[in-house]
Scaffold this motif. Structure first.
Motif, short mmCIF file in Angstrom:
data_model
loop_
_atom_site.label_atom_id
_atom_site.label_comp_id
_atom_site.label_asym_id
_atom_site.label_seq_id
_atom_site.Cartn_x
_atom_site.Cartn_y
_atom_site.Cartn_z
N LYS A 57 80.14 60.74 33.96
CA LYS A 57 81.54 61.02 34.31
C LYS A 57 82.18 61.98 33.31
O LYS A 57 83.03 62.80 33.67
CB LYS A 57 82.33 59.72 34.38
CG LYS A 57 83.77 59.91 34.84
CD LYS A 57 84.47 58.60 35.10
CE LYS A 57 84.75 57.83 33.85
NZ LYS A 57 85.69 56.69 34.09
N TYR A 85 86.65 68.62 45.95
CA TYR A 85 86.20 68.99 44.61
C TYR A 85 85.77 70.46 44.53
O TYR A 85 85.35 70.91 43.47
CB TYR A 85 85.05 68.08 44.17
CG TYR A 85 85.49 66.67 43.91
CD1 TYR A 85 86.03 66.30 42.68
CD2 TYR A 85 85.39 65.68 44.89
CE1 TYR A 85 86.45 65.01 42.42
CE2 TYR A 85 85.80 64.38 44.65
CZ TYR A 85 86.33 64.05 43.42
OH TYR A 85 86.74 62.75 43.18
N MET A 93 91.04 71.30 42.93
CA MET A 93 90.10 70.89 41.88
C MET A 93 88.74 71.56 42.11
O MET A 93 88.26 71.65 43.22
CB MET A 93 89.92 69.36 41.92
CG MET A 93 88.95 68.83 40.89
SD MET A 93 88.60 67.07 41.11
CE MET A 93 90.21 66.35 40.89
N SER A 94 88.15 72.04 41.04
CA SER A 94 86.83 72.65 41.13
C SER A 94 85.95 72.09 40.02
O SER A 94 86.36 72.06 38.86
CB SER A 94 86.93 74.17 40.99
OG SER A 94 85.66 74.77 41.08
N VAL A 95 84.76 71.61 40.39
CA VAL A 95 83.86 71.02 39.41
C VAL A 95 82.49 71.68 39.52
O VAL A 95 82.18 72.34 40.52
CB VAL A 95 83.72 69.49 39.61
CG1 VAL A 95 85.07 68.81 39.46
CG2 VAL A 95 83.11 69.18 40.98
N GLU A 96 81.69 71.52 38.49
CA GLU A 96 80.36 72.12 38.50
C GLU A 96 79.39 71.28 39.32
O GLU A 96 78.47 71.80 39.93
CB GLU A 96 79.86 72.29 37.07
CG GLU A 96 80.62 73.35 36.28
CD GLU A 96 80.00 73.58 34.92
OE1 GLU A 96 78.97 72.96 34.62
OE2 GLU A 96 80.54 74.41 34.17
N LYS A 97 79.58 69.94 39.30
CA LYS A 97 78.65 69.07 40.00
C LYS A 97 79.37 67.79 40.42
O LYS A 97 80.29 67.33 39.75
CB LYS A 97 77.45 68.72 39.12
CG LYS A 97 76.19 68.42 39.87
CD LYS A 97 74.98 68.90 39.08
CE LYS A 97 73.75 69.01 39.97
NZ LYS A 97 72.60 69.57 39.26
N LEU A 98 78.90 67.22 41.54
CA LEU A 98 79.48 65.99 42.07
C LEU A 98 78.35 65.04 42.44
O LEU A 98 77.42 65.42 43.16
CB LEU A 98 80.33 66.30 43.30
CG LEU A 98 80.86 65.10 44.10
CD1 LEU A 98 81.84 64.28 43.26
CD2 LEU A 98 81.53 65.57 45.39
N VAL A 107 83.18 72.20 45.63
CA VAL A 107 81.84 72.28 45.07
C VAL A 107 80.86 72.70 46.17
O VAL A 107 81.01 72.32 47.34
CB VAL A 107 81.43 70.93 44.45
CG1 VAL A 107 81.43 69.82 45.47
CG2 VAL A 107 80.11 71.01 43.72
N GLN A 136 80.70 64.42 31.93
CA GLN A 136 80.12 65.74 32.13
C GLN A 136 80.49 66.35 33.47
O GLN A 136 80.51 67.57 33.62
CB GLN A 136 78.60 65.66 32.01
CG GLN A 136 78.11 65.15 30.67
CD GLN A 136 76.63 64.79 30.68
OE1 GLN A 136 75.91 65.10 31.61
NE2 GLN A 136 76.18 64.10 29.63
N THR A 137 80.75 65.51 34.47
CA THR A 137 81.02 66.01 35.82
C THR A 137 81.84 64.98 36.57
O THR A 137 82.49 64.13 35.97
CB THR A 137 79.68 66.30 36.54
OG1 THR A 137 79.95 66.87 37.82
CG2 THR A 137 78.84 65.05 36.70
N GLU A 138 81.82 65.01 37.92
CA GLU A 138 82.58 64.06 38.72
C GLU A 138 81.64 63.08 39.41
O GLU A 138 80.56 63.47 39.89
CB GLU A 138 83.41 64.79 39.79
CG GLU A 138 84.53 65.64 39.22
CD GLU A 138 85.63 64.83 38.58
OE1 GLU A 138 85.82 63.66 38.98
OE2 GLU A 138 86.30 65.36 37.67
#
Length: 274
Positions: A163, A216, A1-6, A218, A165-167
């Protein structure tokens, strides 16, 4: 999993407000204080709440030494130590007793990062051996009809928008049963996709931060830790080059570009940054 922000949120003192439960905890602990010490126990507890005692939020307490410590939150080195009456240790004694980074273990050395620990330290000073059972009683009281724990207006909607918009993750020292009860009371059920309970912060804060960054995928600069305890949630984040939102009306121990301090989480919600 890859997200822009956590975003990693604390629970106690961060996602709900109020201090009545700290006083209730003190009342339960007072049942175990010897009668001869009760007046002094209450005097010191009230003074510590009003920043009129050597014991204060932002300090640490060494149970064995009965000493109040000033700790550099970024290095965990003891800078100063004082006896309960406020008299200072010599620098030589500080260096001798605390010759390495201290480790917080929730029993022998505790970080006074929030209002839970003021009655704890006062009780320990006055000879109470087992504080945990009174803490459990307080947590149980907090989900009864006698105690009013009001949801923060707009917080649920804010977290749900975030949530989308991001994780977002919740990481708390409270156990799973406490978290479930508090979520129901605070109207936060179903908000957090991932919840880490019994996190043993600050001892395992770095461990969980590293796990979450890997899970994530990140970068540290895209992770934000939100909490009310500087040693538990804020300093570890800054040291890992993460961002942090410090929820506290007390003085800010460091000046850092990656740090925002607000008195209440509603202040951050209304003036969102990071």
């Amino acid at each position: 999993m890859s997200v822009e922000k956590l975003y990693i949120f604390d629970l106690d003192g961060t996602l709900y407000e109020g201090t009545d439960h700290f006083d209730y905890y003190a009342k339960r602990l007072a049942l175990d204080v010897k009668e001869d010490n009760l007046e002094s126990f209450w005097r010191d507890y009230e003074k510590s709440k009003n920043a009129d005692h050597i014991l204060a939020i932002g300090k640490a307490y060494d149970v064995a030494e009965d000493a109040v410590l000033t700790v550099d939150p970024m290095t965990l080195r003891v800078v100063e130590a004082h006896n309960w009456d406020g008299s200072a240790w010599t620098s030589e004694k500080v260096e001798q007793v605390y010759d390495r980074d201290i480790e917080f273990d929730f029993e022998k050395i505790v970080a006074i990062g929030d209002g839970w620990w003021l009655p704890f330290a006062c009780a320990k000073h006055y000879g109470v051996e087992n504080c945990y059972k009174r803490y459990v009683e307080t947590k149980e009281y907090m989900v009864t009809d006698e105690f009013q724990l009001d949801p923060i207006p707009g917080l649920r909607d804010f977290l749900l928008r975030l949530k989308d918009q991001t994780e977002i993750v919740l990481m708390t020292n409270s156990d799973a049963d406490d978290v479930g009860r508090l979520f129901k009371e605070l109207d936060l059920e179903g908000v957090f996709p991932k919840v880490i309970t019994s996190a043993k912060k600050p001892s395992l804060t770095d461990h969980y931060f590293n796990e979450l960054k890997n899970e994530y995928n990140v970068a540290p600069s895209d992770v934000v830790s939100v909490g009310d305890n500087f040693i538990n949630e804020i300093a570890p984040a800054l040291l890992q080059e993460m961002k942090a939102v410090y929820i506290s009306a007390h003085g800010n121990p460091v000046d850092h570009n990656n740090l925002v301090q607000v008195n209440r989480i509603t202040d951050w919600v209304e003036n969102f940054k990071f």
